[in-house]
Design an enzyme around this catalytic site. Structure first.
Site, PDB file in Angstrom:
ATOM      1  N   LYS A 266       0.842  -1.186   0.000  1.00 58.22           N
ATOM      2  CA  LYS A 266       0.000   0.000   0.000  1.00 58.22           C
ATOM      3  C   LYS A 266       0.885   1.246   0.000  1.00 58.22           C
ATOM      4  O   LYS A 266       1.759   1.396   0.854  1.00 58.22           O
ATOM      5  CB  LYS A 266      -0.919  -0.011   1.224  1.00 58.22           C
ATOM      6  CG  LYS A 266      -2.022   1.036   1.186  1.00 58.22           C
ATOM      7  CD  LYS A 266      -3.017   0.814   2.315  1.00 58.22           C
ATOM      8  CE  LYS A 266      -4.171   1.812   2.218  1.00 58.22           C
ATOM      9  NZ  LYS A 266      -5.179   1.591   3.286  1.00 58.22           N
ATOM     10  N   GLU A 348     -20.220  -4.336   9.177  1.00 56.11           N
ATOM     11  CA  GLU A 348     -21.142  -3.511   9.952  1.00 56.11           C
ATOM     12  C   GLU A 348     -22.252  -4.328  10.604  1.00 56.11           C
ATOM     13  O   GLU A 348     -22.683  -4.027  11.726  1.00 56.11           O
ATOM     14  CB  GLU A 348     -21.746  -2.425   9.060  1.00 56.11           C
ATOM     15  CG  GLU A 348     -20.762  -1.350   8.639  1.00 56.11           C
ATOM     16  CD  GLU A 348     -19.918  -1.725   7.437  1.00 56.11           C
ATOM     17  OE1 GLU A 348     -19.031  -0.949   7.056  1.00 56.11           O
ATOM     18  OE2 GLU A 348     -20.155  -2.824   6.867  1.00 56.11           O
ATOM     19  N   ARG A 376     -26.030  -0.738   5.905  1.00 53.98           N
ATOM     20  CA  ARG A 376     -25.758  -2.161   5.723  1.00 53.98           C
ATOM     21  C   ARG A 376     -26.184  -2.986   6.934  1.00 53.98           C
ATOM     22  O   ARG A 376     -26.267  -4.208   6.848  1.00 53.98           O
ATOM     23  CB  ARG A 376     -24.271  -2.361   5.452  1.00 53.98           C
ATOM     24  CG  ARG A 376     -23.709  -1.431   4.389  1.00 53.98           C
ATOM     25  CD  ARG A 376     -22.275  -1.724   4.063  1.00 53.98           C
ATOM     26  NE  ARG A 376     -22.182  -2.868   3.169  1.00 53.98           N
ATOM     27  CZ  ARG A 376     -21.031  -3.318   2.681  1.00 53.98           C
ATOM     28  NH1 ARG A 376     -19.896  -2.755   3.028  1.00 53.98           N
ATOM     29  NH2 ARG A 376     -21.008  -4.354   1.878  1.00 53.98           N
TER      30      ARG A 376
END
Length: 605
Positions: A266, A348, A376
């Site tokens: 990353k 979530e 969600r």
């Protein structure tokens, strides 16, 4: 907008689409990758956007477009914030350099209106595998099996349950080839957490050794993917285009569901992003130096500080986040109370159901999420928390209009959704003082769940109440009781400014902040009954928002009173600056004044 970094007259300038890329000699690919990184860094540091994730997938995206023929072959990105290189390679390099995330410009996520190469408009994680499963089923039914279906999935997305629901179906259909490209850099927003992260870390330790080839057969110690029925190739160096091309061609030749495991870094190619991948996951435009005395703290900063103080006072307070401890303000709490802060990954639903369990066992969970991501977990909010009347506090960051991240990130539906949940108290603080007070009030509430929401913005100056009516704060009152303005949250400042304008026009006006507008307070109904007209103002869609609830409550109380509801239109709003979107919706002092004057002809003058 002037280009922050004009496209160089070199390799990128000669690429009008994937066909040109496939014709490029392999010995030029490293130079192309360097140009792409230079373009991404220069653009994102100027306009803002997702930096680290896109620097990680430069070589991977090049390899994908050299092996597969988009749009004939379907390329899906999960999440869509890793699609910058894909945009550049599909003919949008100039638009990327000149208009990324600008009003009317290029979206920071895949966008079907931009290009035939963008198939899904996703920026909520863990969804691409389900899309891929559906597309593969359609390919089989329509005899288009020669068109590949490829889903690029980050390791962070594999912490979401929806990904495994899809893998369960993909792996069970050996005759429907789906190629899952696992972009594994050990991060979602923050370092990936959980058992799957540990499993992938173990696999990453074998990168560079002999990888499984196209003659794949089930090994003695299968990976989790192989146990689910997919072949597994890798791990491969995600920055070696040649190795990636070979692996992807191997995967294509298998003719069955397969995972290609690519290990990436990353922030690759930019030192600050490699050194601090969490902070440089996104980059903001160059900051404007604030004027002396101007407020600089964000709503998230205020919440973060108050939660730490609250944790010191109450040992039963615990915090939960879904892979975003930094952006939701939980990092300081986690540093101070590491055993009382839980990062559950991009999950979530699990976050909310787990909070229910914590509350059942006597603790008070504070669930910190982006407003858009609570969508969600609505079922868990409704039936796992509210049905049981559990004391769980939801803190919803990025409510209302968020700005450059666009329609998937605007938190403009939360009040409508929250308003359907019985036993849920919803508070909207207008300033930092009220956020601190109301967080304490929320955690002190034990009869059921509570929710607080605030925007992605700096906190404006505090607005002191001139009087208190029960739980309501009166912010302004001048003249006869003609017009009652009911602002929701930080928009109170615009309503107070509008009230002064209306006073100058000879209208008697009062501004009242309900603080906890849901369920509609009895005191608000009683106050409204004294006025001739009510205008509610909120940065939520008008349909089902606070204005709709107040209108219905007045009707139920047999109070015949006209109510004008000001809010956001019920449509998906594009990306742009938050202030400009609010102004366009009429949610500014000028817009509120104009709306009030249009309805003032029936007031007693």
């Amino acid at each position: 907008m002037k280009s922050p970094l004009p496209l160089p007259e070199t390799l990128l300038a000669g690429l009008s689409g994937p066909d040109d890329l496939r014709a490029l000699p392999r010995d030029r690919l490293a130079a192309l990758a360097a140009e792409i990184r230079e373009l991404i860094i220069g653009t994102v540091l100027t306009t803002g956007g997702h930096l680290g994730p896109n620097l990680a997938v430069v070589e991977l995206t090049i390899a994908l477009h050299r092996v597969f023929c988009s749009p004939r072959d379907t390329l899906l990105f999960d999440t869509g914030h890793q699609s910058y290189v894909h945009k550049i390679l599909t003919g949008r390099g100039h638009a990327f350099a000149t208009s990324l995330r600008q009003p009317g410009g290029l979206s920071g996520y895949p966008n079907r209106a931009e290009s035939v190469h963008d198939v899904i408009e996703n920026s909520h994680a863990s969804t691409a595998l389900a899309y891929a499963d559906g597309i593969a089923k359609a390919r089989a039914l329509t005899d288009c099996r020669d068109r590949a279906v490829v889903a690029v999935v980050g390791d962070g997305a594999l912490t979401g349950g929806l990904a495994y629901e899809a893998l369960n179906n993909i792996g069970a259909a050996q005759h429907r080839p789906v190629i899952v490209v696992l972009n594994d850099n050990g991060h979602s927003y923050s370092p990936t957490f959980g058992a799957i992260a540990a499993h992938l870390a173990q696999l990453r330790g074998t990168v560079g050794r002999d990888s499984r080839t196209a003659s794949w057969s089930r090994p003695a110690n299968p990976t989790v993917f192989e146990q689910l029925g997919l072949a597994y190739l890798g791990p491969f160096d995600g920055h070696d285009v040649g190795a990636l091309e070979t692996a992807l061609r191997q995967a294509k030749s298998l003719g069955r569901p397969v995972v290609v495991h690519a290990v990436t870094v990353k922030g690759k190619g930019y030192g600050p992003a490699c050194a601090d991948p969490e902070r440089m996951h996104t980059a903001s435009p160059k900051p404007v130096v604030p004027k002396p005395g101007s407020p600089t703290a964000s709503w998230t900063d205020i919440f973060a500080g108050e939660l730490v103080d609250l944790g010191a006072r109450r040992g039963d307070v615990v915090a939960i986040t879904a892979a975003m401890p930094g952006p939701t303000g939980l990092t300081r709490f986690a540093e101070r109370y590491p055993d009382r802060c839980f990062d559950v990954g991009i999950a979530e639903q699990h976050a909310v159901a787990s909070a229910a369990g914590l509350a059942m066992a006597g603790l008070h969970p504070v669930v910190a999420l982006y407003s858009t991501f609570l969508n969600r977990a609505f079922d868990q909010l409704l039936l796992d928390v509210a049905l049981h009347r559990l004391p769980v506090t939801f803190v919803l960051d990025r409510s209302g209009i968020t700005g450059p991240d666009g329609p998937s990130h605007h938190g403009m539906w939360d009040l409508t959704l929250l308003g359907t949940v019985p036993e849920l108290r919803v508070g909207v603080p207008r300033d930092a003082v009220q956020l601190r007070v109301m967080l304490d009030e929320a955690v002190a509430h034990t009869a059921g769940p509570t929710a607080l929401r605030f925007p992605k913005a700096s906190v404006d100056a505090a607005i002191a109440a001139i009087d208190r009516v029960g739980s309501l704060d009166l912010l302004y009152r001048c003249g006869a009781p003609q017009l009652l303005l009911v602002p929701i949250g930080p928009i109170a400042a615009e309503c107070v400014a509008a009230a002064r304008n209306l006073t100058d026009s000879g209208i008697g006006v009062t501004v009242v902040d309900p603080r906890w507008p849901l369920p509609v307070p009895t005191e608000l109904l009683e106050l409204a009954a004294e006025y001739e007209h009510v205008i509610t103002v909120e940065d939520n869609i008008r349909h089902g928002g606070i204005g709709a609830h107040l209108t219905r409550a007045l009707g139920d109380a047999a109070i015949d009173l006209p109510v004008t509801t000001m809010g956001l239109p019920q449509r998906f709003l594009g990306h742009g600056k938050r202030a400009e979107i609010l102004i366009a919706a009429g949610l500014s002092a000028t817009g509120i004044t104009e709306t009030a004057l249009r309805h003032a002809n029936h007031l007693r003058r």
